[in-house]
Design an enzyme around this catalytic site. Structure first.
Site, PDB file in Angstrom:
ATOM      1  N   ARG A   1      16.778 -25.030  28.430  1.00 47.32           N
ATOM      2  CA  ARG A   1      15.647 -24.555  29.251  1.00 47.32           C
ATOM      3  C   ARG A   1      14.531 -25.603  29.334  1.00 47.32           C
ATOM      4  NH1 ARG A   1      19.260 -22.030  29.712  1.00 47.32           N
ATOM      5  NH2 ARG A   1      19.564 -19.792  29.699  1.00 47.32           N
TER       6      ARG A   1
ATOM      7  N   SER B   1      14.152 -13.435  30.884  1.00 48.89           N
ATOM      8  CA  SER B   1      13.799 -13.717  29.480  1.00 48.89           C
ATOM      9  C   SER B   1      12.397 -14.300  29.407  1.00 48.89           C
ATOM     10  CB  SER B   1      14.767 -14.736  28.887  1.00 48.89           C
ATOM     11  OG  SER B   1      16.084 -14.294  29.061  1.00 48.89           O
TER      12      SER B   1
ATOM     13  N   GLU C   1       9.490 -18.961  27.627  1.00 45.86           N
ATOM     14  CA  GLU C   1      10.321 -19.740  28.550  1.00 45.86           C
ATOM     15  C   GLU C   1       9.602 -19.836  29.892  1.00 45.86           C
ATOM     16  OE1 GLU C   1      14.498 -18.378  29.141  1.00 45.86           O
ATOM     17  OE2 GLU C   1      14.038 -18.537  31.282  1.00 45.86           O
TER      18      GLU C   1
HETATM   19  C1  LIG Z   1      15.896 -10.888  36.355  1.00 52.57           C
HETATM   20  C2  LIG Z   1      15.801 -12.357  36.045  1.00 52.57           C
HETATM   21  C3  LIG Z   1      16.857 -12.985  35.405  1.00 52.57           C
HETATM   22  C4  LIG Z   1      16.817 -14.358  35.107  1.00 52.57           C
HETATM   23  N1  LIG Z   1      17.881 -14.938  34.495  1.00 52.57           N
HETATM   24  C5  LIG Z   1      17.879 -16.256  34.220  1.00 52.57           C
HETATM   25  C6  LIG Z   1      19.009 -16.875  33.606  1.00 52.57           C
HETATM   26  O1  LIG Z   1      20.033 -16.253  33.341  1.00 52.57           O
HETATM   27  N2  LIG Z   1      18.937 -18.201  33.341  1.00 52.57           N
HETATM   28  C7  LIG Z   1      17.838 -18.941  33.643  1.00 52.57           C
HETATM   29  O2  LIG Z   1      17.851 -20.149  33.373  1.00 52.57           O
HETATM   30  N3  LIG Z   1      16.755 -18.382  34.229  1.00 52.57           N
HETATM   31  C8  LIG Z   1      16.745 -17.069  34.517  1.00 52.57           C
HETATM   32  N4  LIG Z   1      15.654 -16.479  35.108  1.00 52.57           N
HETATM   33  C9  LIG Z   1      14.464 -17.293  35.382  1.00 52.57           C
HETATM   34  C10 LIG Z   1      14.387 -17.845  36.832  1.00 52.57           C
HETATM   35  O3  LIG Z   1      15.238 -17.149  37.689  1.00 52.57           O
HETATM   36  C11 LIG Z   1      14.723 -19.322  36.897  1.00 52.57           C
HETATM   37  O4  LIG Z   1      13.913 -20.060  36.026  1.00 52.57           O
HETATM   38  C12 LIG Z   1      14.575 -19.886  38.326  1.00 52.57           C
HETATM   39  O5  LIG Z   1      15.073 -21.201  38.379  1.00 52.57           O
HETATM   40  C13 LIG Z   1      13.135 -19.874  38.808  1.00 52.57           C
HETATM   41  O6  LIG Z   1      13.143 -20.198  40.182  1.00 52.57           O
HETATM   42  P1  LIG Z   1      11.905 -19.866  41.113  1.00 52.57           P
HETATM   43  O7  LIG Z   1      12.168 -20.529  42.417  1.00 52.57           O
HETATM   44  O8  LIG Z   1      11.663 -18.414  41.140  1.00 52.57           O
HETATM   45  O9  LIG Z   1      10.743 -20.620  40.338  1.00 52.57           O
HETATM   46  P2  LIG Z   1       9.190 -20.232  40.292  1.00 52.57           P
HETATM   47  O10 LIG Z   1       8.994 -19.080  39.400  1.00 52.57           O
HETATM   48  O11 LIG Z   1       8.632 -20.145  41.652  1.00 52.57           O
HETATM   49  O12 LIG Z   1       8.623 -21.530  39.581  1.00 52.57           O
HETATM   50  C14 LIG Z   1       8.949 -21.822  38.243  1.00 52.57           C
HETATM   51  C15 LIG Z   1       8.241 -23.122  37.844  1.00 52.57           C
HETATM   52  O13 LIG Z   1       8.787 -24.204  38.586  1.00 52.57           O
HETATM   53  C16 LIG Z   1       7.786 -24.800  39.415  1.00 52.57           C
HETATM   54  N5  LIG Z   1       8.459 -25.094  40.679  1.00 52.57           N
HETATM   55  C17 LIG Z   1       9.103 -24.214  41.481  1.00 52.57           C
HETATM   56  N6  LIG Z   1       9.665 -24.871  42.516  1.00 52.57           N
HETATM   57  C18 LIG Z   1       9.373 -26.178  42.363  1.00 52.57           C
HETATM   58  C19 LIG Z   1       9.658 -27.366  43.109  1.00 52.57           C
HETATM   59  N7  LIG Z   1      10.382 -27.344  44.234  1.00 52.57           N
HETATM   60  N8  LIG Z   1       9.161 -28.545  42.669  1.00 52.57           N
HETATM   61  C20 LIG Z   1       8.417 -28.597  41.535  1.00 52.57           C
HETATM   62  N9  LIG Z   1       8.107 -27.518  40.787  1.00 52.57           N
HETATM   63  C21 LIG Z   1       8.590 -26.330  41.197  1.00 52.57           C
HETATM   64  C22 LIG Z   1       6.653 -23.795  39.517  1.00 52.57           C
HETATM   65  O14 LIG Z   1       5.414 -24.416  39.697  1.00 52.57           O
HETATM   66  C23 LIG Z   1       6.746 -23.108  38.157  1.00 52.57           C
HETATM   67  O15 LIG Z   1       6.097 -23.886  37.171  1.00 52.57           O
HETATM   68  C24 LIG Z   1      15.668 -15.110  35.438  1.00 52.57           C
HETATM   69  C25 LIG Z   1      14.593 -14.477  36.089  1.00 52.57           C
HETATM   70  C26 LIG Z   1      14.667 -13.122  36.395  1.00 52.57           C
HETATM   71  C27 LIG Z   1      13.526 -12.470  37.113  1.00 52.57           C
END
Ligand SMILES: Cc1cc2nc3c(=O)[nH]c(=O)nc-3n(C[C@H](O)[C@H](O)[C@H](O)COP(=O)(O)OP(=O)(O)OC[C@H]3O[C@@H](n4cnc5c(N)ncnc54)[C@H](O)[C@@H]3O)c2cc1C
Length: 335
Positions: free
Chosen positions: A161, A235, A331
């Protein structure tokens, strides 16, 4: 490209926290992104699907929602295909596309919410697979200079992570796309017992990318709360890694403690087990709480306050430290 003022972020984060962005814009073109980065003097927050973020206050600055789109095959041979994918693509839709095309490597990562651009940020992982295993390159723009940089796999410094974008280069780059190397002759990873059990229950006789993806979706839907129903960001904490000697000492006091051996005499302990055994599972405090089935997930039952969720997470950390002497760290990204 239209910059809006005073926009509620409630529908842009899976916790459903109702804070405002002073300014908000959706970006579909790299040139627009570069222009915004060059012109903006106030703080900037890059947002993907908002599924790994906890807002604790209004954001006094510009929120840039990444909506860059495109999936392109840039190279292929008999065994592999190289895909260039824009940061604003929805991760699970990419997985479904790859499964349909017969490109193997990310099927175990089915149904992870969020965008492709955020995936390398914390090296998304699930069911024995992490994105680093198939990631060749990350394309990113430096937020101060506007220059386009390409990071190869090694220079992303991926860990559990973790990546360089989450620590050393935190808030320095906007990821615009990734290049993935996927297999046309996939080997299937069914090392997780839950996947094997589900395949068996589904009476799958011949393994396929689709069978694995379906099984993963089924397991995830039964285990994790759906953000469309209860606000959450998956998580909340990372699983702590502790020295083997500390784990053995804990095992004497807590014979049921769970641990997964790692190289160099380290053990990964499920944070969910530590939280549950500190008495937090299912605890509700007004409209926020700890999920009833999964202690690792903090939830907003509706109208919850991000700062209160942060305070709850700090109380959980303190109580786990007090009981087990183990530090658990978030995380998710707290803003
Ligand atoms: C129900 C649920 C289950 C999940 N299960 C998992 C799992 O099994 N494994 C896992 O690893 N994660 C899991 N996650 C966490 C999440 O889905 C991941 O971390 C995902 O990659 C986040 O993507 P996002 O586009 O929503 O990021 P955001 O929440 O929009 O952003 C996350 C971070 O990344 C930054 N960011 C976003 N996009 C960019 C970009 N293009 N360039 C630079 N910075 C950026 C943001 O500023 C922020 O700091 C889960 C979340 C939920 C809600």
């Amino acid at each position: 490209m239209q910059i809006q003022n005073e926009v509620s972020l409630k529908s842009y984060n899976t916790f459903g926290i109702d804070v405002k962005a002073q300014k908000f814009v959706e970006v579909t073109q790299i040139a627009d992104l570069q222009q915004l980065l060059a012109q903006t003097t106030e703080p900037i927050l890059i947002l993907g699907g908002g599924s790994n973020i906890l807002f604790t206050q209004n954001f006094e600055g510009l929120v840039i929602k990444i909506k860059l789109k495109g999936i392109e095959v840039i190279q292929e041979n008999e065994d592999f295909v190289w895909l260039e994918v824009a940061a604003g693509e929805v991760w699970h839709e990419l997985v479904l596309y790859c499964v349909a095309q017969g490109y193997g490597g990310i099927e175990n990562l089915s149904l992870i919410p969020g965008t492709v651009g955020a995936a390398p940020m914390q090296n998304i992982g699930a069911y024995g697979v992490e994105i680093r295993e198939v990631l060749e390159q990350v394309q990113a723009i430096h937020r101060n200079t506007g220059e386009i940089h390409t990071f190869n796999n090694e220079s992303c410094n991926f860990g559990y992570r973790e990546s360089i974008f989450k620590n050393i280069h935190k808030d320095q780059y906007v990821i615009t796309g990734v290049t993935l190397k996927l297999s046309k002759k996939p080997t299937f990873n069914t090392s997780y017992g839950a996947i094997q059990d589900t395949l068996k229950a589904n009476k799958v006789e011949t393994l396929s990318l689709k069978a694995i993806s379906d099984a993963v979706c089924q397991i995830r839907s039964s285990k994790l709360p759906n953000p469309a129903e209860i606000g959450n960001a998956g998580s909340f904490f990372k699983n702590p890694v502790i020295p083997q000697s500390q784990f053995e000492a804990l095992q004497k006091r807590f014979p049921n403690i769970v641990g997964y051996p790692l190289p160099e005499a380290q053990v990964k302990v499920p944070a969910g087990w530590l939280i549950e055994n500190s008495g937090w599972k299912g605890k509700r405090f007004g409209n926020i709480g700890v999920h009833t089935r999964q202690a690792l997930v903090l939830v907003n039952y509706g109208g919850g306050d991000g700062a209160a969720i942060r305070k709850l997470s700090q109380d959980i950390q303190a109580s786990v430290l007090d009981k087990f002497g183990v530090e658990i760290k978030p995380e998710i990204n707290i803003v």
